[in-house]
Design a protein around this motif. Structure first.
Motif, PDB file in Angstrom:
ATOM      1  N   GLN A 105     147.681  94.084  58.852  1.00 24.58           N
ATOM      2  CA  GLN A 105     147.788  93.451  58.603  1.00 24.58           C
ATOM      3  C   GLN A 105     146.951  92.571  59.863  1.00 24.58           C
ATOM      4  N   GLU A 106     147.802  93.747  60.652  1.00 21.15           N
ATOM      5  CA  GLU A 106     147.022  92.893  62.192  1.00 21.15           C
ATOM      6  C   GLU A 106     145.784  93.261  62.706  1.00 21.15           C
ATOM      7  N   ALA A 107     145.317  94.077  62.387  1.00 23.59           N
ATOM      8  CA  ALA A 107     143.795  94.685  62.701  1.00 23.59           C
ATOM      9  C   ALA A 107     143.143  93.361  61.291  1.00 23.59           C
ATOM     10  N   ALA A 108     143.231  92.936  60.488  1.00 26.25           N
ATOM     11  CA  ALA A 108     142.860  91.915  59.766  1.00 26.25           C
ATOM     12  C   ALA A 108     142.789  90.730  60.720  1.00 26.25           C
ATOM     13  N   THR A 109     144.171  90.285  61.358  1.00 25.28           N
ATOM     14  CA  THR A 109     144.139  89.235  62.066  1.00 25.28           C
ATOM     15  C   THR A 109     143.393  89.072  63.312  1.00 25.28           C
ATOM     16  N   ILE A 110     143.244  90.852  63.832  1.00 22.67           N
ATOM     17  CA  ILE A 110     142.195  90.923  65.079  1.00 22.67           C
ATOM     18  C   ILE A 110     140.866  90.936  65.486  1.00 22.67           C
ATOM     19  N   ASP A 111     140.496  91.072  63.692  1.00 27.16           N
ATOM     20  CA  ASP A 111     139.452  90.631  63.395  1.00 27.16           C
ATOM     21  C   ASP A 111     138.796  89.545  63.494  1.00 27.16           C
ATOM     22  N   GLY A 112     139.578  88.537  63.294  1.00 27.56           N
ATOM     23  CA  GLY A 112     139.388  87.273  63.295  1.00 27.56           C
ATOM     24  C   GLY A 112     139.427  86.852  61.712  1.00 27.56           C
ATOM     25  N   ALA A 113     140.187  87.172  60.979  1.00 24.16           N
ATOM     26  CA  ALA A 113     140.670  86.602  59.696  1.00 24.16           C
ATOM     27  C   ALA A 113     142.307  85.570  59.597  1.00 24.16           C
ATOM     28  N   GLY A 114     141.500  85.002  59.236  1.00 24.21           N
ATOM     29  CA  GLY A 114     142.569  82.932  59.103  1.00 24.21           C
ATOM     30  C   GLY A 114     143.209  83.971  58.254  1.00 24.21           C
ATOM     31  N   PRO A 115     145.358  82.918  57.661  1.00 26.73           N
ATOM     32  CA  PRO A 115     145.840  83.005  56.640  1.00 26.73           C
ATOM     33  C   PRO A 115     144.708  83.331  55.118  1.00 26.73           C
ATOM     34  N   VAL A 116     144.107  82.537  54.870  1.00 27.14           N
ATOM     35  CA  VAL A 116     143.995  82.704  53.331  1.00 27.14           C
ATOM     36  C   VAL A 116     142.858  84.073  53.426  1.00 27.14           C
ATOM     37  N   LYS A 117     142.183  84.223  54.209  1.00 30.31           N
ATOM     38  CA  LYS A 117     140.997  85.162  54.127  1.00 30.31           C
ATOM     39  C   LYS A 117     141.918  86.525  54.555  1.00 30.31           C
ATOM     40  N   ARG A 118     143.129  86.230  54.925  1.00 26.79           N
ATOM     41  CA  ARG A 118     143.748  87.657  55.069  1.00 26.79           C
ATOM     42  C   ARG A 118     144.121  88.104  53.423  1.00 26.79           C
ATOM     43  N   PHE A 119     144.463  86.962  53.169  1.00 27.47           N
ATOM     44  CA  PHE A 119     145.446  87.345  51.814  1.00 27.47           C
ATOM     45  C   PHE A 119     144.637  87.596  50.494  1.00 27.47           C
ATOM     46  N   ARG A 120     143.092  86.657  50.850  1.00 24.99           N
ATOM     47  CA  ARG A 120     142.072  87.263  49.388  1.00 24.99           C
ATOM     48  C   ARG A 120     141.879  88.479  49.651  1.00 24.99           C
ATOM     49  N   TYR A 121     141.308  88.895  50.485  1.00 23.72           N
ATOM     50  CA  TYR A 121     140.449  89.820  51.317  1.00 23.72           C
ATOM     51  C   TYR A 121     141.485  91.596  51.252  1.00 23.72           C
ATOM     52  N   VAL A 122     143.095  91.061  52.199  1.00 19.76           N
ATOM     53  CA  VAL A 122     144.005  92.221  52.711  1.00 19.76           C
ATOM     54  C   VAL A 122     144.829  92.411  51.441  1.00 19.76           C
ATOM     55  N   THR A 123     145.499  91.210  51.282  1.00 22.01           N
ATOM     56  CA  THR A 123     147.305  91.160  51.179  1.00 22.01           C
ATOM     57  C   THR A 123     146.657  91.701  49.084  1.00 22.01           C
ATOM     58  N   TRP A 124     145.379  90.340  48.340  1.00 16.27           N
ATOM     59  CA  TRP A 124     145.911  90.974  47.158  1.00 16.27           C
ATOM     60  C   TRP A 124     145.284  91.577  46.850  1.00 16.27           C
ATOM     61  N   PRO A 125     144.624  92.268  46.924  1.00 14.72           N
ATOM     62  CA  PRO A 125     143.517  94.189  46.582  1.00 14.72           C
ATOM     63  C   PRO A 125     144.760  94.937  46.822  1.00 14.72           C
ATOM     64  N   LEU A 126     145.440  94.756  47.830  1.00 16.19           N
ATOM     65  CA  LEU A 126     146.585  95.322  48.069  1.00 16.19           C
ATOM     66  C   LEU A 126     147.451  95.224  47.080  1.00 16.19           C
ATOM     67  N   LEU A 127     147.497  94.220  47.231  1.00 20.82           N
ATOM     68  CA  LEU A 127     149.457  93.765  46.014  1.00 20.82           C
ATOM     69  C   LEU A 127     148.734  94.528  44.305  1.00 20.82           C
ATOM     70  N   ALA A 128     147.214  94.988  44.262  1.00 23.73           N
ATOM     71  CA  ALA A 128     147.024  95.263  42.930  1.00 23.73           C
ATOM     72  C   ALA A 128     148.635  96.284  42.368  1.00 23.73           C
ATOM     73  N   PRO A 129     149.308  96.745  42.396  1.00 24.86           N
ATOM     74  CA  PRO A 129     149.961  97.437  41.827  1.00 24.86           C
ATOM     75  C   PRO A 129     150.924  96.782  41.540  1.00 24.86           C
ATOM     76  N   ALA A 130     151.749  95.756  42.340  1.00 27.43           N
ATOM     77  CA  ALA A 130     152.561  95.158  42.171  1.00 27.43           C
ATOM     78  C   ALA A 130     152.023  93.959  40.609  1.00 27.43           C
ATOM     79  N   THR A 131     150.903  93.605  41.076  1.00 29.61           N
ATOM     80  CA  THR A 131     150.472  92.733  40.567  1.00 29.61           C
ATOM     81  C   THR A 131     150.244  93.274  38.916  1.00 29.61           C
ATOM     82  N   THR A 132     150.126  94.507  38.423  1.00 30.56           N
ATOM     83  CA  THR A 132     149.607  94.881  37.414  1.00 30.56           C
ATOM     84  C   THR A 132     150.478  95.124  36.295  1.00 30.56           C
ATOM     85  N   ILE A 133     152.205  95.374  37.391  1.00 27.58           N
ATOM     86  CA  ILE A 133     153.636  96.001  36.624  1.00 27.58           C
ATOM     87  C   ILE A 133     153.953  94.095  36.113  1.00 27.58           C
TER      88      ILE A 133
END
Lengths: 313, 434, 274
Positions: free
Chosen positions: A208-236
């Motif tokens: 998450q921090e890497a993404a923030t450092i790269d300049g991503a705001g919370p929404v972008k962070r969610f869409r490109y980092v969090t949401w994809p990494l949540l894939a197993p939880a989403t599947t379940i």
């Protein structure tokens, strides 16, 4: 990236030579890992269900004698208006539950994952409904859904000036199913939340921090980092809420019994009534079999799609 | 990062030996209760009877099982009570699996999941015919207790459907107890003018829907045709072609005149009770066992009373619905059948019948000087003694008729179907073979 | 990201508001448990005037909640241990066996989530009946382990698949057995999902009513729901007692949940994942 350190085992060689050794078993863990599970599951679920299936081809009432009737039960099912209506209700209910419950669950999980002060208390608050028995949830919600203008939800709407939105929540046939859906979402949102939380906890802070450092705001962070990494939880979550929705029984039966009329009749309530109220156990097993096949088909499609999505991340 | 810190399973790794030891310990731990129960004496003990009842029977049976144990019979009881639906399901599973309790809940007549006829037909009930109390069974209710002329059901008494009402609401609106249908309509009008709901109806709780129909059908069908059930079974009568049609029309007349609360399909039994108790509504057509619940909801329990539903045009023509209370039966294949039958004989003694009926606001099969009939039920006694009763709905040929009636009423209240369609549906379901 | 900014305060207030709205039915449950029968019937949702704990004392004694608590705890704890031990091992196998057989077995387990419970209910009851296990807690423990295995395996498999295989492979290369690799490396990494599996299964088992009624009704090992629902009749119910009993029954589970949440979070404070 940190690597775990094995505690030094007295039998490990003191210094590793450069040449490779063949790994113990390239294919994966031994069968012993899954044998106990298979045994228990086979004995408790598979074998009884398979022998129970036999009754779908009989006219057993649940007591006494029975005789084979071949495919007659399935034929009746195709012409059973009530069952077909129940199928429609089941599908509508499931879609509503899957979408809303997981949406709410995700938002709640994101909310309590953030560093707000009351997050531990809020987790318990949102999870508390899961802990109440489904039958009691239905009972408590009947107080909420009281059609009287000054009680329950209607009373609240009136008090805040939204009196025109008052409804006969459980008595209006066109509204009853959605009222039940809302009740189920309330109870299970915490369930989805907990699973999403497990997924969120597993996403490292450094990512998450890497993404923030790269300049991503919370929404972008969610869409490109969090949401994809949540894939197993989403599947379940998606799979469990789909299957749960298709099989939903306790809350519906306790809240409305399938009524008013047949407005909230689902495949599970039909199944239950045929088996234990109408004394048509054989027919109900046929319904159960069809329901199981239907749920299995939906789940198979879902899991293929969701797993492929997981593998992409 | 994953250093072993010795605190066990979860906080780090565990050696194989430790793991196996833990599993072994758990397996042993799970076996211990088994050993304990084996030592403590299992079921099949000749001095312990298992009894499964519906929660509504818990109060009387708790009293009576204790009394029987205390009387030196040498019998103790293993009892289990649960809500009606769950008892029906679990009992049927146990009966189907050959593992039924010695004594269990049983509903009168036929046409429900645990009704006497259905269970007796499967050969799963013990014959009670010789017992002393069976002579008190009223002639017109014999079909509720029997199958093929043998008695299989023990029920302590009768319950009635009537009108529970709030006396202070009546007094404030200047309304007297109506004795005929037209008086009922007039009373309702007066109550409506006074801003009260004349008749609270909790149709969201499905079994409540049938009560008004049954109360009306008692007069409009069974008074003139007491053998209506036999005729229907023989195919000589139908719902659609009988007084059922008029009964439903009268039911819906109450709806059309606005005498019910708004949204009866969304109002539960508890809300119906609260409305009458708190004086928001004046009357509710209900079964007698609900009297304690209404009394609890009222500011003063003396406010609550009950009168026969005036379902006819003259007072003398009014018939009331009355049926046997839910009771118990003895499992035919019980290992303790003799002890169970002795217990039923005990239950059939007058004082115990009195105890049971007092606990559930029922009218004993046979009354003696010490029978305490609930004061609210006094006005029903003349009708019962004169035989002006009809046990509607205790002889359906299959268990689907009754639930169909519920949904028909709900659809009628929602104005989704017509009375003719509803009765047609009920006739179709009646003809279904179970 | 760790600072408590104004934006975080807004979020906090919003979440608290949602929490309050969420709590309403639970509020109803607690308020109802503190009232006498009269108030429950006439003014269910108002605050109790005055509140009474009679329902709680009555629930404890009349429903023998003390022994029911022990029974519920025994059944739940043993089932959970079995489920986590057997389920996680099985899931590890299924997640790491990238063969068709592995996938096929996974689908076989998933079938368990799909099948309606009524299908096998009576044959299973007959099975236990023949084994003379009806009325014993073992029957219930075996039952829950069996039917919750698919769910448990489903949860575990999903998460194990997301773990990089390198750690375990490194251990295997180093000469560790599969068992050691699993218990020392993989399983500790599954903390969050183990906590989740634990609490979700615990809630289901703790609150389940019908199967304990069927298997343990009338015995000395009745669980909490069986004892409490004996007071719910079709006509007359002792709701005060029932609600008080439900609140008492819910407290242990909520406590477990809170403890688990701390445990789960602690496991990742060090930022193990990468």
């Amino acid at each position: 990236m940190s690597t775990p350190v094995l505690e030094a085992s007295p039998t490990a060689p003191p210094e590793r030579p450069a040449r490779r050794r063949r790994p113990r078993n390239r294919l994966g863990p031994p069968w012993l890992f899954v044998a106990p599970a298979l045994l228990c599951y086979g004995a408790i679920v598979l074998y009884p269900s398979a022998s129970g299936l036999l009754y779908a081809f009989t006219d057993w009432s649940g007591l006494g004698d029975w005789s084979f009737v071949g495919l007659r039960n399935f034929d009746s099912l195709l012409h059973d208006d009530r069952a077909l209506g129940a199928l429609r209700n089941t599908l509508l209910l499931t879609v509503a539950i899957v979408v809303v419950q997981n949406g709410v669950g995700l938002l709640l999980a994101l909310g309590v994952h953030a560093r707000i002060k009351s997050r531990m208390l809020l987790r318990a608050v949102f999870f508390a409904p899961v802990v109440v028995s489904p039958v009691m949830v239905a009972f408590l919600w009947k107080y909420v859904y009281n059609p009287e203008p000054n009680a329950g939800l209607n009373g609240l709407l009136g008090a805040v000036g939204l009196g025109s939105l008052r409804q006969d929540w459980l008595g209006d046939p066109s509204l009853a199913l959605w009222s039940v859906a809302a009740m189920v979402v309330w109870q299970h949102a915490g369930y989805s939340m907990v699973i999403f939380l497990a997924g969120l906890e597993g996403i490292g802070k450094d990512v998450q921090e890497a993404a923030t450092i790269d300049g991503a705001g919370p929404v972008k962070r969610f869409r490109y980092v969090t949401w994809p990494l949540l894939a197993p939880a989403t599947t379940i979550n998606v799979m469990l809420s789909t299957i749960g929705g298709l099989k939903l029984f306790d809350q519906v039966f306790a809240a409305t019994g399938g009524g008013p009329g047949y407005a909230t009749e689902t495949l599970s309530t039909v199944l239950y009534k045929e088996a234990f109220v109408f004394g048509r156990y054989g027919y109900s097993t046929a319904v159960a079999l069809v329901l199981a096949l239907f749920v299995a088909a939906v789940s198979l499609v879902q899991i293929r799609y969701l797993r492929a999505r997981e593998d992409q991340t | 990062m994953t250093a072993i810190d010795g605190s066990g399973f979860m906080t780090g790794g565990v050696s194989r030996a430790q793991f196996l030891r833990i599993l072994g310990g758990l397996a042993a731990g799970a076996a211990v209760p088994g050993l304990l129960s084996a030592c403590g004496g299992g079921s099949g003990d000749s001095d312990s009877l298992s009894l499964v009842g519906v929660a509504d029977e818990k109060a009387p049976l708790d009293l009576l099982t204790k009394a029987y144990t205390d009387s030196g019979s040498g019998i103790t009881f293993k009892t289990s009570y649960a809500p009606t639906d769950q008892v029906q399901t679990s009992l049927r599973a146990q009966l189907g699996g050959g593992n039924a309790p010695d004594i269990h809940a049983l509903y009168p007549g036929s046409g429900s999941a645990m009704s006497t006829t259905d269970i007796a037909k499967a050969g799963l009930l013990a014959d009670l015919s010789g017992q002393a109390w069976t002579s008190a069974i009223p002639a017109n209710l014999k079909s509720s207790f029997q199958y093929e002329d043998k008695v299989y059901l023990f029920s302590s008494g009768l319950t009635v459907i009537g009108t529970i009402y709030n006396k202070s609401v009546f007094a404030a609106a200047g309304v007297q107890i109506p004795k005929t249908w037209s008086e009922l309509i007039a009373a309702c009008e007066k109550l409506k003018q006074a801003g009260k709901v004349p008749l609270a109806l909790g149709a969201q709780t499905q079994w409540v829907t049938q009560l008004i129909t049954y109360a009306l059908v008692a007069s409009h069908v069974y008074r003139d045709t007491p053998d209506f059930d036999d005729q229907m079974i023989a195919g000589k009568a139908t719902f659609a072609g009988s007084g059922w049609k008029q009964s439903m029309a009268l039911y819906m007349e109450l709806r059309d005149r606005g005498f019910f609360n708004d949204n009866p399909n969304g109002t539960t039994l508890e809300q119906q009770t609260a409305m009458v108790g708190t004086g928001q509504a004046a009357m509710a057509v209900q079964v007698a066992p609900l009297l304690p619940a209404f009394r609890d909801a009222a500011t003063s329990s003396g406010d609550i009373d009950m009168f026969p539903f005036p379902s006819a045009d003259t007072a003398e023509q009014v018939y009331t619905w009355s049926g046997a209370n839910v009771g118990i039966g003895v499992h035919a294949k019980s290992k303790n059948k003799d002890a169970a039958l002795k217990f039923v004989e005990f239950l059939g003694q007058q004082e115990n019948i009195n105890t049971w009926c007092e606990a559930v606001a029922a009218i004993p099969l046979k009354r003696d000087a010490s029978s305490k009939v609930d004061p609210a039920l006094q006005s029903f006694l003349p009708l019962i003694d004169a035989g002006r009763v009809a046990p509607v709905g205790q002889r359906w040929p299959n268990p689907e008729v009754q639930p169909t009636h519920f949904t028909v009423i709900q659809d009628l209240l929602a104005k989704k179907i017509t009375i003719d369609d509803g009765l047609k549906k009920m006739d179709e379901v009646y003809r279904k073979s179970s | 990201m760790n600072r408590y900014r104004p934006r975080t305060l807004v979020l906090e207030l919003l979440m608290v508001a949602v929490g309050v709205a969420f709590l309403f039915p639970v509020y109803a449950l607690i308020v109802l448990s503190l009232k006498d029968a009269g108030q429950i019937a006439s003014t269910p949702l108002a605050l109790p005037a005055p509140p009474t704990v009679d329902n709680y004392t009555e629930a404890w004694s009349a429903a023998s909640l003390g022994s029911a608590l022990l029974s519920s705890t025994l059944v739940t704890v043993v089932s959970l241990v079995l489920l986590i031990a057997i389920g996680s091992c099985g899931a590890y196998f299924l997640a790491r066996r990238a063969t068709r057989l592995g996938y096929g077995l996974y689908i076989l387990f998933l079938l368990g989530i799909v099948l309606p419970f009524q299908l096998g209910m009576i044959p299973l009851y007959n099975l236990f009946s023949k084994a003379e296990l009806i009325g014993t807690p073992q029957a219930l423990i075996l039952f829950y382990t069996g039917i919750q295995l698919p769910f448990t395996i489903f949860l575990y498999t999903g998460f194990i698949r997301a773990l990089p295989a390198d750690y375990a492979t490194a251990a295997l290369v180093d000469g560790a057995s599969h068992f050691q690799a699993y218990t020392r490396i993989v399983f500790p990494l599954l903390r969050p999902i183990t906590g989740t599996v634990l609490i979700l299964n615990a809630v289901f088992i703790w609150n389940d009513f019908f199967t304990p009624l069927l298997y343990l009704g009338g015995s000395d090992h009745e669980t909490i729901p069986v004892r409490i629902f004996a007071f719910v009749g079709q006509y007359v119910s002792d709701y005060g007692l029932v609600f008080a009993g439900l609140v008492l029954g819910a407290i242990p589970i909520l406590l477990v949940f809170l403890l688990l949440q701390r445990y789960v979070i602690k496991g990742f404070a060090s930022g193990l994942k990468g």
